[in-house]
Design a protein around this motif. Sequence first.
Motif, PDB file in Angstrom:
ATOM      1  N   SER A 194     -68.105 -35.614  45.985  1.00  0.00           N
ATOM      2  CA  SER A 194     -69.296 -35.480  46.832  1.00  0.00           C
ATOM      3  C   SER A 194     -70.309 -36.539  46.401  1.00  0.00           C
ATOM      4  CB  SER A 194     -69.904 -34.089  46.661  1.00  0.00           C
ATOM      5  OG  SER A 194     -70.434 -33.944  45.349  1.00  0.00           O
ATOM      6  N   PRO A 195     -71.339 -36.817  47.219  1.00  0.00           N
ATOM      7  CA  PRO A 195     -72.354 -37.793  46.809  1.00  0.00           C
ATOM      8  C   PRO A 195     -73.009 -37.451  45.472  1.00  0.00           C
ATOM      9  CG  PRO A 195     -72.557 -37.343  49.149  1.00  0.00           C
ATOM     10  CD  PRO A 195     -71.528 -36.383  48.618  1.00  0.00           C
ATOM     11  N   ALA A 196     -73.288 -36.163  45.239  1.00  0.00           N
ATOM     12  CA  ALA A 196     -73.916 -35.776  43.975  1.00  0.00           C
ATOM     13  C   ALA A 196     -72.976 -36.010  42.795  1.00  0.00           C
ATOM     14  CB  ALA A 196     -74.334 -34.303  44.025  1.00  0.00           C
ATOM     15  N   GLU A 197     -71.690 -35.733  42.985  1.00  0.00           N
ATOM     16  CA  GLU A 197     -70.717 -35.982  41.913  1.00  0.00           C
ATOM     17  C   GLU A 197     -70.592 -37.469  41.616  1.00  0.00           C
ATOM     18  OE1 GLU A 197     -67.563 -32.272  42.387  1.00  0.00           O
ATOM     19  OE2 GLU A 197     -67.445 -33.982  43.772  1.00  0.00           O
ATOM     20  N   LEU A 198     -70.652 -38.284  42.650  1.00  0.00           N
ATOM     21  CA  LEU A 198     -70.599 -39.733  42.446  1.00  0.00           C
ATOM     22  C   LEU A 198     -71.840 -40.222  41.707  1.00  0.00           C
ATOM     23  CD1 LEU A 198     -69.207 -40.811  45.931  1.00  0.00           C
ATOM     24  CD2 LEU A 198     -68.086 -41.201  43.735  1.00  0.00           C
ATOM     25  N   ALA A 199     -73.002 -39.693  42.082  1.00  0.00           N
ATOM     26  CA  ALA A 199     -74.234 -40.084  41.398  1.00  0.00           C
ATOM     27  C   ALA A 199     -74.205 -39.655  39.944  1.00  0.00           C
ATOM     28  CB  ALA A 199     -75.442 -39.468  42.111  1.00  0.00           C
ATOM     29  N   ARG A 200     -73.664 -38.477  39.684  1.00  0.00           N
ATOM     30  CA  ARG A 200     -73.558 -37.999  38.301  1.00  0.00           C
ATOM     31  C   ARG A 200     -72.604 -38.875  37.498  1.00  0.00           C
ATOM     32  NH1 ARG A 200     -72.434 -33.354  39.671  1.00  0.00           N
ATOM     33  NH2 ARG A 200     -74.581 -32.607  39.823  1.00  0.00           N
ATOM     34  N   ALA A 201     -71.515 -39.298  38.115  1.00  0.00           N
ATOM     35  CA  ALA A 201     -70.562 -40.181  37.433  1.00  0.00           C
ATOM     36  C   ALA A 201     -71.195 -41.536  37.141  1.00  0.00           C
ATOM     37  CB  ALA A 201     -69.312 -40.357  38.284  1.00  0.00           C
ATOM     38  N   ALA A 202     -71.977 -42.058  38.085  1.00  0.00           N
ATOM     39  CA  ALA A 202     -72.654 -43.338  37.869  1.00  0.00           C
ATOM     40  C   ALA A 202     -73.643 -43.247  36.726  1.00  0.00           C
ATOM     41  CB  ALA A 202     -73.366 -43.766  39.154  1.00  0.00           C
ATOM     42  N   ALA A 203     -74.344 -42.128  36.630  1.00  0.00           N
ATOM     43  CA  ALA A 203     -75.329 -41.962  35.565  1.00  0.00           C
ATOM     44  C   ALA A 203     -74.682 -41.737  34.211  1.00  0.00           C
ATOM     45  CB  ALA A 203     -76.244 -40.780  35.896  1.00  0.00           C
ATOM     46  N   ARG A 204     -73.477 -41.169  34.208  1.00  0.00           N
ATOM     47  CA  ARG A 204     -72.824 -40.818  32.950  1.00  0.00           C
ATOM     48  C   ARG A 204     -72.043 -41.974  32.343  1.00  0.00           C
ATOM     49  NH1 ARG A 204     -69.732 -36.932  34.821  1.00  0.00           N
ATOM     50  NH2 ARG A 204     -68.009 -38.334  35.215  1.00  0.00           N
ATOM     51  N   GLU A 233     -82.430 -38.064  42.384  1.00  0.00           N
ATOM     52  CA  GLU A 233     -82.877 -37.745  41.028  1.00  0.00           C
ATOM     53  C   GLU A 233     -81.850 -38.173  39.987  1.00  0.00           C
ATOM     54  OE1 GLU A 233     -85.799 -36.768  39.957  1.00  0.00           O
ATOM     55  OE2 GLU A 233     -86.448 -36.928  42.043  1.00  0.00           O
ATOM     56  N   LEU A 234     -80.590 -37.976  40.294  1.00  0.00           N
ATOM     57  CA  LEU A 234     -79.550 -38.387  39.352  1.00  0.00           C
ATOM     58  C   LEU A 234     -79.555 -39.894  39.147  1.00  0.00           C
ATOM     59  CD1 LEU A 234     -76.661 -36.038  40.559  1.00  0.00           C
ATOM     60  CD2 LEU A 234     -77.658 -36.069  38.266  1.00  0.00           C
ATOM     61  N   LEU A 235     -79.783 -40.634  40.225  1.00  0.00           N
ATOM     62  CA  LEU A 235     -79.802 -42.095  40.120  1.00  0.00           C
ATOM     63  C   LEU A 235     -81.073 -42.595  39.433  1.00  0.00           C
ATOM     64  CD1 LEU A 235     -78.432 -43.097  43.658  1.00  0.00           C
ATOM     65  CD2 LEU A 235     -77.160 -42.939  41.515  1.00  0.00           C
ATOM     66  N   LEU A 236     -82.206 -42.024  39.802  1.00  0.00           N
ATOM     67  CA  LEU A 236     -83.483 -42.513  39.272  1.00  0.00           C
ATOM     68  C   LEU A 236     -83.681 -42.180  37.797  1.00  0.00           C
ATOM     69  CD1 LEU A 236     -85.830 -41.633  42.275  1.00  0.00           C
ATOM     70  CD2 LEU A 236     -85.025 -43.906  41.604  1.00  0.00           C
ATOM     71  N   THR A 237     -83.018 -41.167  37.312  1.00  0.00           N
ATOM     72  CA  THR A 237     -83.186 -40.778  35.906  1.00  0.00           C
ATOM     73  C   THR A 237     -82.043 -41.267  35.028  1.00  0.00           C
ATOM     74  OG1 THR A 237     -82.133 -38.639  36.367  1.00  0.00           O
ATOM     75  CG2 THR A 237     -84.535 -38.736  36.498  1.00  0.00           C
ATOM     76  N   ALA A 238     -81.150 -42.077  35.558  1.00  0.00           N
ATOM     77  CA  ALA A 238     -80.017 -42.580  34.772  1.00  0.00           C
ATOM     78  C   ALA A 238     -80.491 -43.558  33.704  1.00  0.00           C
ATOM     79  CB  ALA A 238     -79.009 -43.260  35.697  1.00  0.00           C
ATOM     80  N   ARG A 239     -79.754 -43.640  32.609  1.00  0.00           N
ATOM     81  CA  ARG A 239     -80.091 -44.576  31.536  1.00  0.00           C
ATOM     82  C   ARG A 239     -79.741 -46.010  31.926  1.00  0.00           C
ATOM     83  NH1 ARG A 239     -78.122 -42.988  25.708  1.00  0.00           N
ATOM     84  NH2 ARG A 239     -79.476 -44.778  25.313  1.00  0.00           N
ATOM     85  N   GLY A 240     -78.666 -46.182  32.673  1.00  0.00           N
ATOM     86  CA  GLY A 240     -78.233 -47.529  33.040  1.00  0.00           C
ATOM     87  C   GLY A 240     -79.153 -48.156  34.075  1.00  0.00           C
TER      88      GLY A 240
END
Length: 477
Positions: A194-204, A233-240
């Motif tokens: 899902s889009p949220a799972e993809l965003a979480r994977a990008a952030a991780r 939120e997942l994208l904006l708060t990512a470390r990368g």
Amino acid sequence: MREDIWGGAVAARRLTEGASLRDVLDAADPRAWLALDAGTRSWLAPGLLPTRAEVDGRRTWLSAFRGPEALAEPRLALALCHHDGRVREAALGPAARCPAVLPLVVVRTADWAAPVRERAQEVLRAALDPDTARTLAPLILLVGRRGRGAFGVGLLDEVLRRAPREHLAPLYTHPDRAVRRFAYRLAVEEGHFSPAELARAAARDTDPVVQDLCAEAALAAVPEDGVSDDVLELLLTARGPRVRSAGVTALRRAGRPDRAERFLADRSGLVRACARYVVRQAGRDPLIWYRRRCADAGDPALPPGAVAGLAECGERADGGLLWAMLGHPAPGVRARAVAGLRALDVTDVKRLRALLDDAEPGVVREATLALLPSAASLDDGWLMERLAAGRPRHTRVAAFRLLDACGGLVRLRAAAALLDDPDVRLRRWAGQSVQGWHMTADVPPGSVEVGELLDRGRHLFSEYVLKRRKWEAGIGG
């Protein structure tokens, strides 16, 4: 690569002595199999395998491979790496019944001999199931970089696409980044996330390729008229920074350009640039924001990113704001201010020179970069004082860097002064500087001092080269 071949040769020798594959190499390391393949051909004990010299006739010596127990696992592995293509091809039959040597079958699918390559591809196609594919994925992708390695990658893709989606799960956290890239690319194409799972994977994930792939896929999977809050939120708060930049750019599409302003002072230049784009697209001038944010040079909460952003889009007239920040208590702000002055080409040699005594290495490093074009105008005596062993290391490095940039006799004096320095890296750098020194027009010919300084570095030259250097400097004898 030479060390790998040597290690593979050692492994081959141990196999001839009866050691098992698991004892001579790390089966999980794909490079170990390539090393064994190359190392076996670099050394192969005579008498190990049937050869023409030992048995009369090709049919006779190849018959050793007909029975499944004709060769034990160690010798079968060596046969698959043999320099004779007919031996490698014949060994592929028994290899189909020996899972332990299947990695070498993968290597043979990219063999330079077409009969070997085609036979290995048949064996691998018959043997590769989803579980085996996960195990062999790192090696298959590594072999896939070779000129004839596309078959294995295509077969891996085919097998994993047919497998249940849970078979890919272990590959998303695989230590080999090539495997993670492959798995995520396949998952994105198959729509497993899902889009949220993809965003979480990008952030991780820590790999930039995976970050870009998943972030772009997450944004592409949401409706054109907006982006969901959980994805943003997942994208904006990512470390990368690459992931954050994707999230910031998506703020324009989401109709929330106001949120982009807080990223104008991000620690990443890429994120700041994306934030400026969103702010400009909303009809605002980010430079006004930067000037207002940096107006109070003593603000303890001033982020270094705001100072860097002011320099990135500012004008020379903004140099006044940056000069005022050189006394800021935060070293990051001071360093970014110096870097900004250099970027805007607003320099004052005297004021910047004083920063060489700053307690923070980052500030000194930026000041050095700003002073390098003016190195010849600096007081070399003042700089030589900062080479003293009691000075902080970052100050000594900066001083020598500037003295070295002066060239001529100043450079030779500074380098000779550090030839016996206890700091190994400085000593090595000084030695290289002396070795690379040549006479310049500003050095008087026949200088006695030059001869003495070159003699201090006598151990760095052969007698011929030292004599040549002195001859260039007009020093006889």
